[in-house]
Design an enzyme around this catalytic site. Structure first.
Site, PDB file in Angstrom:
ATOM      1  CG  ASP A 132      50.004  42.652  44.556  1.00  0.00           C
ATOM      2  OD1 ASP A 132      49.748  43.862  44.392  1.00  0.00           O
ATOM      3  OD2 ASP A 132      49.441  41.951  45.417  1.00  0.00           O
TER       4      ASP A 132
ATOM      5  CG  ASP B 173      37.898  32.491  45.256  1.00  0.00           C
ATOM      6  OD1 ASP B 173      38.081  32.186  46.450  1.00  0.00           O
ATOM      7  OD2 ASP B 173      38.288  31.775  44.319  1.00  0.00           O
TER       8      ASP B 173
END
EC number: 2.4.1.-
Length: 814
Positions: A192, A522
């Site tokens: 990223d 998550d």
């Protein structure tokens, strides 16, 4: 008329489809038809896993101990209600505040008792994977074939996450033990940061892997991250067979790795872009980190290997970014990796890894397959989570972030309900579960031809890529698909599904893939999978499956906890609340309670802060919120204090940890609650009011993994460090306030000025303040004796002093 895919994968419809299906095979059985034809029943194959519950007596001992703490809390609440003070002493208000805080603590205690009620662990048997009679893999391929695995690695910042850290993680993945690893494994790295240095480092790593992977397999190397292997001993004699061939190979590999490290560390970005390989780095020219097109590089294509090197494909991905589109942090990166891997290799299993975690057990995938394939019902293993373990972990966990007791006690208890939480890294996922498909869906009505409603629904859910929809169809209906012969031919398709606007108008980030809307994607994604009816498993192996680096120092540690707490708070107040998932979906009630404990961490902050302020307030205002030592009720809070800490201490002893580790974790719980969790709570509150924006903060990684020897300056890594961040102000102020309160109270007692006051503070208030001073001792030392990074900056001291002065003034007026 064909039913739409959305309806066909609804949990209730999936049950009907499963009931209508006939002749389906189970995951752990096999060969039944052949045994019937021969007239003799074929013996069942040996098990791949074994469920091992905690001993009955030990389980009941822990349950009773937890109930005892809960009963003492309830007794304290009853005392508050029956002996409510007020009137002359003026302390009715503080007793009401204490009542509210203690009611919250009692609710948390009840949730903890529920979560730990049914502890379970699983033992894996990888040696039985290829035993006679074993069924095929989840893709119904040829006999004995194990499913392919796509390994997804994420990195975000080349400064905080050095490329050499990512390289070691990738090399450990490429060297995994797995049958036909070159064909069945593929490694995808999401960058990223769009860093040419990271891409260059991975390109160099691919060349090094051609020698490193055969060396690891030839000599059975246990730890396959080079930095760890070569730093574990100064000479090869202590780590392998002492034959001449091995010594020569070891020396060669050590020299090659040293050259790799030098090439990566000495590479300059400007020179790399100008003279670093012609067209290869042309796509990185004139790009901005937050505004660039997709870059996909196939760094190693095993299908084109001339010598037949058996290590996995390696693909570099930097997704498209634009200032006009939200990129959804790590969740967005994971969804791009999921789509890219789907159109290139489309393995039914995916392994999710952070860039700073390496494989510590080369049989990690085999252990995971024992749990993914070892149940009669695939619903029992929607994902397999390995507990987080840390290399070179600081002794006694001084920053309270190793979470060893959390995994061994709390997560083992949750595993007896619906399964372990998804921890964001070191997790094996069924691609089917990630796609939002309920368990046991077998596609009884496979009306998936072009023009049907099911085919149109694929476009609605997964987007307009024909290649992605075809791969999703194969996964959803467990259809066997031929492995990609030339993954390089799919680069343009991979770029198309990596576009920053591809998610728009689809179910990605909602019902498909990693869920958007929280920094803790998550927890949210794992909860969505559980809510569909899937279960999960905690995979504990010896040696530990994966190893990572825990942040050290105060700023990095508290930044990490603040980011987690911010994401958890947003889940609680959103439509993704686990209570709603229990009411309208298939999340079990006790699993919901377990999620509420973790998601409610930041909500503890205002209650713990208020309770921590009661002691200083009562001493400064000559009031009390606890029974006096001469009163009968004094024994209840005293017994509660002793029993809770004893129970918590024994948990650490059972986990094989030290008394110092227990104290460090207890101390850090108080520090984290007052600092990181408090700021996270305020951040989410301001965000909800539209007064602030949530910012994703990357935690600095341990530089030892990058072989950087310049960072060892003789400092004590276990000592608390500080900076001028806002996160240090609340706990610094509370430490100062408790010191002031104890000093003022001691002076009053010494000079007798507290005598004759009806509700003056007693020994209980002094004990509370003294206990908090002990818990905040790293800050006390930073205020009084600390120098440099070990001292609290003057800007923080001044702001904290102002808060203390305001609180003292408030106490004087009351």
């Amino acid at each position: 008329m064909a039913r739409s895919l959305r309806r066909s994968i609804d949990p209730s419809m999936a049950v009907v489809a499963a009931a209508a299906a006939t002749g389906s095979t189970t995951r752990s059985g096999g060969g039944g038809g052949e045994g019937t034809r021969s007239g003799r029943k074929k013996p069942p194959p040996p098990p791949l896993q074994e469920r091992v519950p905690l001993g009955r007596r030990a389980a009941w001992a822990w349950r009773l101990a937890g109930l005892a703490v809960l009963l003492l809390l309830l007794a304290l609440l009853a005392l508050r209600l029956l002996r409510h003070h007020g009137g002359a002493g003026g302390d009715g208000g503080v007793w009401r505040v204490a009542l509210v805080c203690e009611a919250w603590f009692a609710a948390l205690c009840a949730l903890n008792v529920s979560a730990k009620w049914s502890p379970v662990r699983f033992v894996t048997r990888p040696e039985n994977l290829m035993a006679e009679g074993r069924t095929p893999s989840t893709t119904a391929a040829e006999y004995g074939e194990l499913p392919a695995v796509d390994m997804l690695v994420t990195t975000a910042d080349p400064a905080l996450e050095p490329p050499l850290v990512t390289v070691n993680t990738v090399l450990s993945l490429l060297a995994l033990d797995y049958p036909r690893a070159g064909e069945r494994l593929a490694c995808y790295v999401s960058d990223d940061g769009c860093s040419p240095l990271t891409c260059h480092a991975l390109r160099e790593a691919a060349g090094f892997a051609a020698a490193w992977v055969p060396f690891c397999r030839r000599y059975g190397v246990a730890v396959r991250a080079p930095f760890r292997y070569f730093s574990s001993s100064s000479s090869p004699e202590s780590g392998g067979p002492a034959d001449r061939k091995f010594l020569d190979d070891w020396t060669f590999m050590k020299d090659e790795y040293d050259k790799l490290v030098r090439r990566i560390k000495n590479t300059d970005e400007r020179s790399l872009l100008r003279h670093g390989g012609g067209e290869f780095f042309a796509e990185f020219l004139n790009v901005e980190r937050r505004n660039h097109p997709t870059i996909v590089k196939v760094l190693w294509d095993n299908s084109k290997s001339r010598a037949g090197e058996g290590f996995p494909h390696l693909i570099y991905v930097s997704r498209e970014k634009s200032p006009t589109h939200h990129h959804h942090y790590k969740a967005g990166a994971m969804n791009v990796l999921t789509r890219v891997s789907a159109v290139m290799t489309n393995a039914p299993i995916m392994l999710n890894m952070d860039c700073d975690m390496f494989v510590n057990n080369p049989q990690a995938v085999l252990h995971a397959m024992c749990l993914l394939l070892g149940f009669d019902d695939e619903a029992s293993s929607g994902f397999v989570q390995a507990p987080q373990r840390f290399y070179d972990a600081l002794k006694d966990d001084p920053f309270g972030n190793q979470m060893e007791c959390f995994f061994k006690r709390f997560i083992s208890g949750v595993q007896g309900v619906q399964g372990a939480f998804y921890a964001g890294t070191g997790c094996f996922h069924r691609r089917k579960a990630v796609y939002g498909v309920p368990p046991n869906f077998n596609g009884a009505e496979r009306e998936d031809t072009i023009g049907s409603s099911s085919y149109k629904e694929l476009h609605t859910r997964f987007g307009n890529s024909e290649e992605l929809n075809e791969s999703a169809r194969n996964i959803i209906w467990d259809l066997s698909s031929k492995p990609m012969v030339d993954i390089s031919s799919r680069i343009e398709v991979a770029k198309a599904v990596s576009a920053c606007n591809y998610d728009i108008g689809t179910c990605w980030g909602q019902e498909v893939g990693w869920v958007y809307g929280s920094l803790t994607e998550d927890i949210l994604t794992g909860q969505r999978i559980h809510a569909m009816g899937w279960r999960s498993v905690l995979m504990v192996t010896e040696p530990p499956t994966f190893m990572g680096s825990a942040p050290i120092g105060g700023p990095a540690c508290l930044t990490q906890f603040k980011r987690w707490a911010t994401g958890q708070s947003k889940i609680i107040i959103s439509r993704n609340n686990p209570i709603l998932a229990t009411m309208f979906k298939r999340l079990k009630f006790r699993q919901c309670l377990a999620y509420l404990i973790v998601l409610g961490w930041p909500l503890r902050a205002p209650f713990e802060l208020c309770y921590g302020l009661l002691g200083p307030y009562c001493i400064l205002a000559n009031q009390s919120f606890l029974p006096k030592a001469s009163e009968d009720g004094f024994s209840i809070p005293l017994a509660l204090f002793i029993s809770y800490n004893t129970y918590n201490f024994m948990e650490y002893m059972v986990c094989g940890l030290s008394a110092r580790a227990w104290w460090n974790n207890h101390r850090m719980q108080r520090i984290i609650s007052v600092s990181a969790w408090t700021l996270a709570f305020l951040t989410v509150l301001l965000k909800s009011l539209g007064l602030s924006e949530t910012v994703f903060e990357v935690t600095s990684k341990d530089k030892s993994m990058s072989d950087d020897d310049d960072n060892t300056d003789g400092a004590d890594p276990g000592r608390f460090t500080f900076d001028s961040s806002l996160v240090f102000i609340p706990v610094t102020a509370l430490a100062m306030l408790n010191i002031v309160a104890v000093t003022v109270g001691a002076c009053r007692v010494a000079f007798g000025t507290a005598e004759g006051v009806p509700c003056a503070p007693g020994i209980g208030e002094f004990m509370c303040c003294g206990w908090l001073v002990l818990c905040f001792f790293p800050f006390v030392r930073g205020i009084v004796w600390g120098k440099g990074s070990y001292g609290i900056p003057w800007s923080v001291k001044l702001k904290a002093s102002l808060l203390v002065a305001m609180f003292v003034t408030f106490c004087k007026r009351n």
